[in-house]
Motif scaffolding. Structure first.
Motif, PDB file in Angstrom:
ATOM      1  N   PHE A   1       3.713 -30.531  10.172  1.00 21.78           N
ATOM      2  CA  PHE A   1       4.167 -30.697   8.783  1.00 21.78           C
ATOM      3  C   PHE A   1       5.209 -31.820   8.681  1.00 21.78           C
ATOM      4  O   PHE A   1       5.190 -32.617   7.739  1.00 21.78           O
ATOM      5  CB  PHE A   1       4.731 -29.369   8.257  1.00 21.78           C
ATOM      6  CG  PHE A   1       5.074 -29.426   6.803  1.00 21.78           C
ATOM      7  CD1 PHE A   1       4.076 -29.482   5.842  1.00 21.78           C
ATOM      8  CD2 PHE A   1       6.396 -29.460   6.385  1.00 21.78           C
ATOM      9  CE1 PHE A   1       4.387 -29.565   4.489  1.00 21.78           C
ATOM     10  CE2 PHE A   1       6.720 -29.534   5.043  1.00 21.78           C
ATOM     11  CZ  PHE A   1       5.709 -29.582   4.094  1.00 21.78           C
ATOM     12  N   ASP A   2       6.087 -31.891   9.667  1.00 20.54           N
ATOM     13  CA  ASP A   2       7.087 -32.970   9.704  1.00 20.54           C
ATOM     14  C   ASP A   2       6.383 -34.328   9.744  1.00 20.54           C
ATOM     15  O   ASP A   2       6.750 -35.260   9.008  1.00 20.54           O
ATOM     16  CB  ASP A   2       7.968 -32.777  10.949  1.00 20.54           C
ATOM     17  CG  ASP A   2       9.154 -33.712  11.006  1.00 20.54           C
ATOM     18  OD1 ASP A   2       9.582 -34.211   9.954  1.00 20.54           O
ATOM     19  OD2 ASP A   2       9.674 -33.929  12.118  1.00 20.54           O
ATOM     20  N   ALA A   3       5.344 -34.441  10.574  1.00 21.23           N
ATOM     21  CA  ALA A   3       4.611 -35.714  10.684  1.00 21.23           C
ATOM     22  C   ALA A   3       3.969 -36.088   9.344  1.00 21.23           C
ATOM     23  O   ALA A   3       3.981 -37.255   8.936  1.00 21.23           O
ATOM     24  CB  ALA A   3       3.550 -35.614  11.770  1.00 21.23           C
TER      25      ALA A   3
ATOM     26  N   LEU B   1       5.063 -35.340   6.398  1.00 18.29           N
ATOM     27  CA  LEU B   1       6.091 -35.825   5.469  1.00 18.29           C
ATOM     28  C   LEU B   1       6.692 -37.159   5.897  1.00 18.29           C
ATOM     29  O   LEU B   1       7.197 -37.909   5.059  1.00 18.29           O
ATOM     30  CB  LEU B   1       7.178 -34.767   5.273  1.00 18.29           C
ATOM     31  CG  LEU B   1       6.731 -33.566   4.432  1.00 18.29           C
ATOM     32  CD1 LEU B   1       7.936 -32.779   3.922  1.00 18.29           C
ATOM     33  CD2 LEU B   1       5.871 -33.954   3.240  1.00 18.29           C
ATOM     34  N   HIS B   2       6.629 -37.468   7.205  1.00 19.81           N
ATOM     35  CA  HIS B   2       7.017 -38.828   7.621  1.00 19.81           C
ATOM     36  C   HIS B   2       6.032 -39.841   7.026  1.00 19.81           C
ATOM     37  O   HIS B   2       6.414 -40.854   6.451  1.00 19.81           O
ATOM     38  CB  HIS B   2       7.003 -38.958   9.147  1.00 19.81           C
ATOM     39  CG  HIS B   2       8.097 -38.201   9.811  1.00 19.81           C
ATOM     40  ND1 HIS B   2       8.075 -37.858  11.148  1.00 19.81           N
ATOM     41  CD2 HIS B   2       9.268 -37.710   9.326  1.00 19.81           C
ATOM     42  CE1 HIS B   2       9.169 -37.194  11.445  1.00 19.81           C
ATOM     43  NE2 HIS B   2       9.910 -37.089  10.365  1.00 19.81           N
ATOM     44  N   ALA B   3       4.746 -39.542   7.195  1.00 20.08           N
ATOM     45  CA  ALA B   3       3.722 -40.478   6.723  1.00 20.08           C
ATOM     46  C   ALA B   3       3.787 -40.616   5.203  1.00 20.08           C
ATOM     47  O   ALA B   3       3.769 -41.725   4.663  1.00 20.08           O
ATOM     48  CB  ALA B   3       2.344 -39.997   7.166  1.00 20.08           C
TER      49      ALA B   3
ATOM     50  N   VAL C   1      13.231 -37.089   0.369  1.00 20.97           N
ATOM     51  CA  VAL C   1      12.958 -35.762   0.938  1.00 20.97           C
ATOM     52  C   VAL C   1      13.701 -35.626   2.269  1.00 20.97           C
ATOM     53  O   VAL C   1      14.462 -34.677   2.484  1.00 20.97           O
ATOM     54  CB  VAL C   1      11.439 -35.538   1.112  1.00 20.97           C
ATOM     55  CG1 VAL C   1      11.185 -34.214   1.823  1.00 20.97           C
ATOM     56  CG2 VAL C   1      10.735 -35.578  -0.240  1.00 20.97           C
ATOM     57  N   HIS C   2      13.505 -36.594   3.160  1.00 24.28           N
ATOM     58  CA  HIS C   2      14.239 -36.555   4.426  1.00 24.28           C
ATOM     59  C   HIS C   2      15.726 -36.850   4.210  1.00 24.28           C
ATOM     60  O   HIS C   2      16.577 -36.258   4.867  1.00 24.28           O
ATOM     61  CB  HIS C   2      13.639 -37.534   5.430  1.00 24.28           C
ATOM     62  CG  HIS C   2      12.647 -36.898   6.355  1.00 24.28           C
ATOM     63  ND1 HIS C   2      11.352 -36.645   5.990  1.00 24.28           N
ATOM     64  CD2 HIS C   2      12.775 -36.421   7.617  1.00 24.28           C
ATOM     65  CE1 HIS C   2      10.722 -36.062   7.001  1.00 24.28           C
ATOM     66  NE2 HIS C   2      11.558 -35.907   7.993  1.00 24.28           N
ATOM     67  N   GLY C   3      16.018 -37.760   3.279  1.00 22.26           N
ATOM     68  CA  GLY C   3      17.421 -38.108   3.027  1.00 22.26           C
ATOM     69  C   GLY C   3      18.239 -36.904   2.578  1.00 22.26           C
ATOM     70  O   GLY C   3      19.409 -36.758   2.928  1.00 22.26           O
TER      71      GLY C   3
ATOM     72  N   THR D   1      14.656 -24.282  10.610  1.00 24.23           N
ATOM     73  CA  THR D   1      14.148 -25.447  11.330  1.00 24.23           C
ATOM     74  C   THR D   1      14.025 -26.628  10.362  1.00 24.23           C
ATOM     75  O   THR D   1      14.087 -26.460   9.137  1.00 24.23           O
ATOM     76  CB  THR D   1      12.758 -25.173  11.939  1.00 24.23           C
ATOM     77  OG1 THR D   1      11.821 -25.010  10.864  1.00 24.23           O
ATOM     78  CG2 THR D   1      12.754 -23.932  12.817  1.00 24.23           C
ATOM     79  N   HIS D   2      13.803 -27.794  10.944  1.00 25.87           N
ATOM     80  CA  HIS D   2      13.631 -29.018  10.142  1.00 25.87           C
ATOM     81  C   HIS D   2      12.520 -28.820   9.108  1.00 25.87           C
ATOM     82  O   HIS D   2      12.698 -29.113   7.915  1.00 25.87           O
ATOM     83  CB  HIS D   2      13.285 -30.154  11.117  1.00 25.87           C
ATOM     84  CG  HIS D   2      13.129 -31.497  10.500  1.00 25.87           C
ATOM     85  ND1 HIS D   2      14.039 -32.033   9.618  1.00 25.87           N
ATOM     86  CD2 HIS D   2      12.149 -32.442  10.643  1.00 25.87           C
ATOM     87  CE1 HIS D   2      13.629 -33.244   9.247  1.00 25.87           C
ATOM     88  NE2 HIS D   2      12.478 -33.513   9.859  1.00 25.87           N
ATOM     89  N   ALA D   3      11.388 -28.284   9.541  1.00 31.83           N
ATOM     90  CA  ALA D   3      10.246 -28.113   8.623  1.00 31.83           C
ATOM     91  C   ALA D   3      10.560 -27.073   7.542  1.00 31.83           C
ATOM     92  O   ALA D   3      10.110 -27.205   6.400  1.00 31.83           O
ATOM     93  CB  ALA D   3       8.999 -27.708   9.398  1.00 31.83           C
TER      94      ALA D   3
ATOM     95  N   VAL E   1      13.340 -26.568   6.138  1.00 31.01           N
ATOM     96  CA  VAL E   1      14.164 -27.212   5.113  1.00 31.01           C
ATOM     97  C   VAL E   1      13.333 -28.252   4.363  1.00 31.01           C
ATOM     98  O   VAL E   1      13.402 -28.373   3.136  1.00 31.01           O
ATOM     99  CB  VAL E   1      15.429 -27.847   5.745  1.00 31.01           C
ATOM    100  CG1 VAL E   1      16.283 -28.544   4.687  1.00 31.01           C
ATOM    101  CG2 VAL E   1      16.251 -26.782   6.461  1.00 31.01           C
ATOM    102  N   LEU E   2      12.514 -28.980   5.112  1.00 32.94           N
ATOM    103  CA  LEU E   2      11.708 -30.043   4.493  1.00 32.94           C
ATOM    104  C   LEU E   2      10.808 -29.520   3.373  1.00 32.94           C
ATOM    105  O   LEU E   2      10.697 -30.152   2.315  1.00 32.94           O
ATOM    106  CB  LEU E   2      10.790 -30.676   5.542  1.00 32.94           C
ATOM    107  CG  LEU E   2      11.319 -31.830   6.387  1.00 32.94           C
ATOM    108  CD1 LEU E   2      10.241 -32.256   7.376  1.00 32.94           C
ATOM    109  CD2 LEU E   2      11.744 -33.009   5.519  1.00 32.94           C
ATOM    110  N   ALA E   3      10.136 -28.391   3.626  1.00 27.61           N
ATOM    111  CA  ALA E   3       9.104 -27.943   2.678  1.00 27.61           C
ATOM    112  C   ALA E   3       9.684 -27.653   1.280  1.00 27.61           C
ATOM    113  O   ALA E   3       9.171 -28.176   0.284  1.00 27.61           O
ATOM    114  CB  ALA E   3       8.345 -26.740   3.234  1.00 27.61           C
TER     115      ALA E   3
END
Ligand SMILES: [Fe+2]
Length: 408
Positions: A213-215, A217-219, A282-284, A296-298, A300-302
């Motif tokens: 999922f992190d990948a 959102l990077h893309a 989103v990452h910022g 975890t990172h994911a 929070v990201l979602a």
């Protein structure tokens, strides 16, 4: 026939801002990638220190040692003290170990944590710097300078697919103040990468889902943001094309080498893309929040993605709609509709991986949101969000996440 070809909707190689790329060094993929990478490294592997964690080393250490044993006369040492969300303590320990043992190169074996630690250790080792100096002017000067042939070698052997640390310019390390610090530099990026899918087979379902999922959102963040570098854009869209189907495939068939290979390549390409173009708000906005919550990172990201992307597409739907059309997710001719279809597809991937798209227990005061917004604006990615976000906007978005469905 050229009248059938539509003109570019906007210039690709913009004249307003120049650009440039620095490709990551040698990358090898496939079933024997590790052995080929070690052979290419050859004499540059001077007394390497392997930086890893004990769980990963138990699982893949024999394969790594077998590959290293193919280099005549090579001896190596192992530092296996890396932990999830690594701190400067591990960086200091590994750097001291490398200096004490006279190591002249590093091999990172593991996920983003091991590779991030190795990047910062490399900067200390090659730059002759102490950890504390890396964020001071002397350290910054070393990090900002181009790599030289004399720099110590870093070979990365990723065993997870997600952070893209093996190919990105970023390393995230928790500082002595408890906050996560982003070291951004192309110089300590791994010069050699071994993408061997078999080394990711043992990754349990949860980190497989979260990394994938992190990948994604990077893309996506690189594709939608306002950085115009055409190379990063191309890689981001291709990474999305790979990751969107590869993530459900790898969750469905975790023993499928093909699914693992696809996910690994998608995450790698997304990492190259973020190294070129950075990401979006989103990452910022995620990083400051991660310091406050035990998620975890994911995780929070979602929820951050769900709120920020929906806010963004209200006025800047085009890049999301373009991706939805390019990826055959939706193509109705209505930008809003197509953009929302893409957002819903990404939220669906989160749920498929067991990642909630709403915070269930996030309590933020107005002052908390103020402070978070101030920190989010320090990220180089936040100002690149397609919809510009000022401090009051970011503050308001944080409060929406804390109180879903209620606009403060
Ligand atoms: Fe990330």
């Amino acid at each position: 026939m050229t009248d059938k070809i539509n003109p570019l909707p906007q210039p690709v190689a913009t004249l307003a801002t120049g650009g440039g790329i620095s490709w990551p060094g040698d990358s090898h993929w496939g079933p024997d990638a590790l052995e080929r990478a070690v052979q290419v490294a050859g004499a540059r592997l001077r007394q390497p220190l392997v930086i890893t964690d004990p769980v990963v080393w138990r699982a893949v250490g024999p394969a790594v040692q077998a590959a290293l044993a193919t280099v005549p006369g090579l001896s190596w040492q192992v530092y296996d003290g890396v932990v999830p969300n690594p701190t400067l303590t591990q960086v200091r320990e590994a750097l001291q170990t490398a200096r004490r043992l006279g190591c002249g190169s590093l091999i990172a074996v593991g996920g983003g944590s091991a590779i991030d630690v190795a990047k910062v250790v490399l900067a200390g080792l090659a730059g002759g710097l102490d950890v504390e100096e890396l964020q001071a002017p002397r350290g910054r000067a070393w990090l900002d300078a181009p790599a030289t042939p004399e720099d110590a070698l870093l070979l990365a052997v990723p065993t997870t697919s997600g952070t893209g640390s093996e190919s990105s310019s970023a390393a995230l390390i928790q500082g002595d103040d408890g906050r996560k610090h982003l070291y951004r530099s192309l110089r300590p990026r791994p010069a050699i990468v071994a993408l061997q899918p078999s080394l990711t087979l043992g990754l349990p379902p949860r980190p497989t889902a979260h990394g994938g999922f992190d990948a994604v959102l990077h893309a996506l963040g690189t594709w939608v943001n306002t950085d115009p570098s055409p190379v990063g854009k191309a890689l981001a869209l291709h990474a999305l094309r790979i990751c969107l189907p590869a993530l459900p495939a790898v969750l469905r068939e975790p023993d499928s080498l093909q699914a693992r290979a696809d996910m690994q390549m998608g995450a790698y390409l997304a990492g190259v893309a973020i190294g070129l173009n950075k990401v979006d708000a989103v990452h910022g906005m995620c990083t400051p929040l991660e310091a406050r919550v035990h998620l975890t990172h994911a995780e929070v990201l979602a929820p951050v993605f769900s709120v920020v992307a929906r806010h963004t597409v209200q006025t800047h739907a085009r890049p999301y709609a373009e991706a939805a059309r390019a990826l055959d997710i939706a193509s109705t001719g209505n930008e809003q509709h197509d953009a929302l279809a893409l957002i819903e597809a990404v939220e669906g991937l989160a749920r498929l991986g067991g990642i909630a798209t709403r915070f269930t227990d996030l309590r933020l005061s107005a002052q908390d949101a103020d402070e978070l917004a101030t920190r989010a604006l320090r990220s180089a990615s936040t100002p690149l969000n397609p919809r510009p976000l000022a401090h009051p906007d970011i503050r308001s978005l944080y409060l929406q996440m804390a109180h879903p469905g209620v606009s403060p």
